[in-house]
Design an enzyme around this catalytic site. Structure first.
Site, short mmCIF file in Angstrom:
data_model
loop_
_atom_site.label_atom_id
_atom_site.label_comp_id
_atom_site.label_asym_id
_atom_site.label_seq_id
_atom_site.Cartn_x
_atom_site.Cartn_y
_atom_site.Cartn_z
N ALA A 6 -108.38 12.86 1.30
CA ALA A 6 -108.10 12.86 -0.14
C ALA A 6 -107.58 11.51 -0.62
O ALA A 6 -108.02 11.00 -1.66
CB ALA A 6 -107.09 13.95 -0.47
N GLU A 33 -99.74 4.61 3.92
CA GLU A 33 -100.24 5.23 5.15
C GLU A 33 -99.29 4.96 6.30
O GLU A 33 -98.94 3.81 6.58
CB GLU A 33 -101.64 4.71 5.48
N ALA A 34 -98.87 6.06 6.98
CA ALA A 34 -97.94 5.91 8.10
C ALA A 34 -98.57 5.20 9.27
O ALA A 34 -97.88 4.52 10.04
CB ALA A 34 -97.43 7.29 8.53
N HIS A 39 -108.67 23.37 11.19
CA HIS A 39 -108.97 23.56 9.77
C HIS A 39 -107.76 24.13 9.03
O HIS A 39 -107.91 24.99 8.16
CB HIS A 39 -110.16 24.51 9.59
#
Length: 540
Positions: free
Chosen positions: A19, A39-40, A476
């Site tokens: 996303a 972003e880590a 999922h």
């Protein structure tokens, strides 16, 4: 990295996964808006990320994958699930199955009080995103940024498995996403000429030089900063230091089913009792955060084969694997050029089901690493196959919550697998259906023995107990920031967090239920639609 002294932005997106990459692309298309993508993990530039079969190695590497372990006290305790910690998130380390799901389940979401999230909207997003090998059609896109290819070339064991499914009334089709009916097919994957097409490769790489977009890697969000109930920024940890970025318009949590609810709770958004137990002051009461955890639970089967070559021959020794790698580099084809599985089957295990209820994946390879999510690729010397069968619509719901205020405090994950009557009925049906297919001609003529489970279960309850203790998750997971119209739903149909201002969640955690299988493609489509709607809200 973040330029020195630059801390003010219009939008802050936390998480550069399926996303986040699309949101960064969409929102930074408005050149007057300053966008920060946090972003880590680090860069995705290592060549291993381009190789489809490379995920067997990146999943096991903490440089690229983050681990979440289930509560040791639970019946499925001690299992570890991997999620991407790298640009592209899990789209950089996953199995790349491009399964979009079926119309009726998206339409059910819309009918349940989530307008704008029905099949017609999702299909329009899929078609805009896709550049499909089979070409454009009313059901496929032909000029988007995400290349979609069909696994190949055809292989003898795969063709035999498709024929055995067809013998059970499951027809073979070319396009696995062409309908919601029962079908078997070679899988569709987000792969371009033998290379992985992650969300970062499709949507970040082309826009990295936009002057209004900043990509902050190796920067982990600790908490969202609030003024009253309005999100105004994000405090992050980078190189051992804290840095706070401010957001003039919105903070968007896009960390996925695991990290988004944990970020909300560390920031004081969640259930009062959970936050109190973790020592976090309450900012916004939102009792649904971290609840509604949903994940497929299935059983893996492996078989010894004869009379077919399969993929074991190409990977059972180091010299063979290296030679397969050389051929892959020359042709961009073969075993290494597609993802985790070669064949997909979507069908009814319960004949009375009004729609397909089971998803099965098959590939002509067997390994001594029983669970493919372990990241090990130790291939058997003799020909073999691996199959995973998963009931598609689990009704069991678990939870994921913080246990303390800091990043270092381990979360408590309780998946609660197979806890409903429906799920406990469906798993034995799915397992027995898979065994019937395996035992049918023409595939059965190649089967020598069952390697896994290798158990003659006494009854359905034994299958259920095996599924809980030794089954496989589908990778999922979703639902922990569920979208819906009720006060107990975490976000509304605009994906805004209830009780808060200037804060949204946009990732698989908002899905109310399973969209008929994998959530790679649906999550990207969700972000595609959300990005357009946010731009429209701000007059862009």
């Amino acid at each position: 990295m973040v330029p020195h002294g630059l801390t003010d932005y219009d939008f802050i997106i936390v998480g550069a996964g399926a996303a986040g990459c699309i949101l960064a692309n969409k929102l930074s298309s408005d050149r007057v808006s300053r966008v920060l993508l946090v972003e880590a993990g680090g860069s995705d530039r290592h060549p291993i990320h381009l190789v489809p079969k490379g995920f067997y190695f990146t999943l096991a590497n903490p440089k690229y994958a983050k681990s979440f372990t289930t509560d040791a006290a639970g019946p499925s305790g001690g299992e570890t699930y991997k999620r991407g910690r790298v640009l592209g998130g899990s789209t950089t380390i996953n199995g790349m199955v491009w399964n979009r799901g079926a119309r009726e389940f998206y339409d059910d979401w819309a009918a349940a009080g989530n307008p704008g999230w029905g099949w017609d909207e999702f299909l329009s997003a899929f078609r805009e995103m896709e550049n499909h090998q089979l070409g454009p059609s009313p059901m496929r896109g032909g000029s988007g940024a995400v290349d979609i290819s069909v696994a190949g070339p055809p292989e003898q064991a795969c063709d035999a498995f498709l024929a055995s499914m067809a013998a059970h009334g499951i027809p073979t089709v070319v396009d696995m996403n062409g309908s919601g009916a029962e079908r078997g097919s070679y899988v569709a994957s987000n792969i371009r000429r033998g290379f992985r097409v992650s969300a970062a490769r499709a949507y970040l790489n082309p826009i990295r030089r936009r002057p209004n977009l900043t990509i902050a890697t190796n920067t982990e969000a600790e908490r969202i900063v609030f003024e009253g109930n309005r999100a105004v920024g994000v405090t992050c940890r980078r190189d051992g230091d804290q840095v706070t970025f401010s957001a003039r318009r919105e903070v968007i949590a896009a960390g996925g089913t695991f990290d988004s609810p944990l970020l909300l709770e560390r920031s004081g958004v969640g259930a009062k009792d959970v936050l109190a137990a973790a020592g976090v002051p309450l900012v916004v009461e939102n009792p649904g955060v971290g609840e509604n955890f949903s994940e497929h639970r299935g059983i893996q089967m492996q078989h010894r084969l004869r009379g077919v070559r399969g993929y074991n021959d190409a990977a059972s020794t180091v010299p063979r694997y290296l030679w397969s790698g050389v051929k892959y580099l020359v042709s961009r084809n073969g075993m290494i050029a597609h993802g985790g599985y070669a064949i997909s089957g979507i069908y009814r295990s319960d004949p009375s089901s009004p729609h397909p209820d089971t998803q099965t994946f098959f590939t002509p390879i067997s390994t001594s690493a029983a669970n493919p999510m372990s990241g090990r690729l130790v291939v058997d010397d003799e020909p073999g196959s691996r199959l995973v069968t998963l009931p598609m619509y689990p009704t069991s719901r678990g939870s994921l919550h913080i246990t303390g205020p800091g990043l270092e405090d381990p979360p408590c994950l309780r998946p609660n697998y197979l806890s409903t009557e429906y799920d406990r009925e469906m798993l034995p049906l799915a397992y027995r259906k898979a065994r019937e297919i395996i035992a049918s001609e023409p595939f059965s003529r190649y089967v020598v023995s069952e390697l896994e489970p290798g158990i003659d279960f006494d009854d359905d309850e034994a299958i259920v107990e095996y599924g809980i203790a030794r089954g496989v998750a589908g990778a999922h997971a979703l639902g922990t920031c569920k979208m819906g119209p009720e006060d107990t739903d975490v976000v509304d149909s605009t994906l805004r967090v209830r009780g808060a201002q200037g804060l949204r969640v946009i990732d698989a955690s908002v899905f109310p239920g399973q969209p008929s299988g994998n959530n790679n493609a649906p999550t990207m489509a969700l972000a595609w639609l959300a990005g357009d709607r946010i731009l429209a809200e701000y007059g862009n």
